[in-house]
Scaffold this motif. Sequence first.
Motif, PDB file in Angstrom:
ATOM      1  N   ASP A 111       0.795  -1.242   0.145  1.00  0.00           N
ATOM      2  CA  ASP A 111      -0.089   0.119   0.019  1.00  0.00           C
ATOM      3  C   ASP A 111       0.853   1.248  -0.164  1.00  0.00           C
ATOM      4  OD1 ASP A 111      -1.699  -1.820   0.338  1.00  0.00           O
ATOM      5  OD2 ASP A 111      -2.927  -0.960   2.050  1.00  0.00           O
ATOM      6  N   TRP A 125      -5.944   3.054  -5.684  1.00  0.00           N
ATOM      7  CA  TRP A 125      -5.928   2.865  -4.338  1.00  0.00           C
ATOM      8  C   TRP A 125      -6.938   3.374  -3.713  1.00  0.00           C
ATOM      9  CZ3 TRP A 125      -2.936  -0.882  -2.477  1.00  0.00           C
ATOM     10  CH2 TRP A 125      -2.073  -1.309  -3.137  1.00  0.00           C
ATOM     11  N   TYR A 173     -10.486   2.568   0.652  1.00  0.00           N
ATOM     12  CA  TYR A 173      -9.778   1.560  -0.462  1.00  0.00           C
ATOM     13  C   TYR A 173     -10.676   1.375  -1.637  1.00  0.00           C
ATOM     14  CZ  TYR A 173      -6.064   0.000   2.484  1.00  0.00           C
ATOM     15  OH  TYR A 173      -4.832  -0.310   3.267  1.00  0.00           O
TER      16      TYR A 173
END
Lengths: 181, 174
Positions: free
Chosen positions: B69, B102, B154
């Motif tokens: 991430d 993302w 997310y």
Amino acid sequence: MKTTRKMLTLLMLLCLALGCVSANADTELTATNGTTTAESKVVLDLGEQPTTYTIVIPSQINIDTTTGKGSAKLTLKSGFVLTDITSLQVKLKSGVTNYNNHTGSDYNYLDLRNMANSSTVRCYVGHKEGEDDCSPTDTLISVTNQMANDKDYSKTLYFTVSSLPPYGVYTGTLTFSVVTA
Amino acid sequence: MHKRRIGTFLGGFLIATTVFALGLTVANKYLLQKDNQSAMEQASVTKRPVITVDPNAGELITPTPSPTDPGVVIQGWTAVKVPAGALEANVSFYNPEENAGWYDLTFELILKETEEVVFTTGLIPPGKYCNKVTLSRSFEAGVYEAILHVQPYYMNEEQSPTNDLNMDIRLIVE
């Protein structure tokens, strides 16, 4: 002669009117006998440059399942401009969900929750690896408008889970805050 | 007398030959049986199913690790202007391009003094702006101290929230 005066008067009025319409326009009028010249200095005022900054916060906390440790980095990106403020600080928000500051026992933690069975594991927050000394009132990043903005300012936080459960997924979130003055 | 001897000899020879032949037959049968047995044993060994090499056998292939991430990139503001007496305002809250793939962002403005929510946006995808907000009520002219809460989510099916950010901001009503 009268005609020239009239023309000059009209020209002056016209210039005055134009000067009023265009904001902050300084007009200088020079008149000599027989010839008429006008100089106009126009100042375009766009106002103060707005404050701009960019922060990168960690999306989540990753804990190593073997060591029970993890870290997360937050960054104030270079190129920030502080015009209507003199300082900018990044902190952990106090009173955030699952985050407790035990001033009496002098340690800090957040509870990571297992969504499947509601059990929790305690995750300590520190300025250094293995420590639990990060308080919500601590400043993590601090800059002023006098500081150079040609580099990133970063801070790494360290997380420790002392008693790892045998299995399961535990999650929790942190809230960071930007305090300006 | 001589003939009798010859007859006895021939009889004995015949008997002996018969016994010998019988013995040969029994021995042959025994040996044949033994041969069959060993042949069967040998056949049972050679008829074991052949195990071939799995076509997927090979050197260790390390699985490609899932991408880590990246952090959530959030642009900062110190003021937001809204017209006095209005219930809508033009704004330009931006979800930076760096969050592509993302994180979506939402923005919520909360007055510091009363914790009143002034507006909340829906999800703003990366690279997009929120251009207009609907206010919870109209405001008189003035400057109000507030907090802009930026909540990333997310971009997956769960849309799970990530760590978030509160930033000091002034609500300028004019």
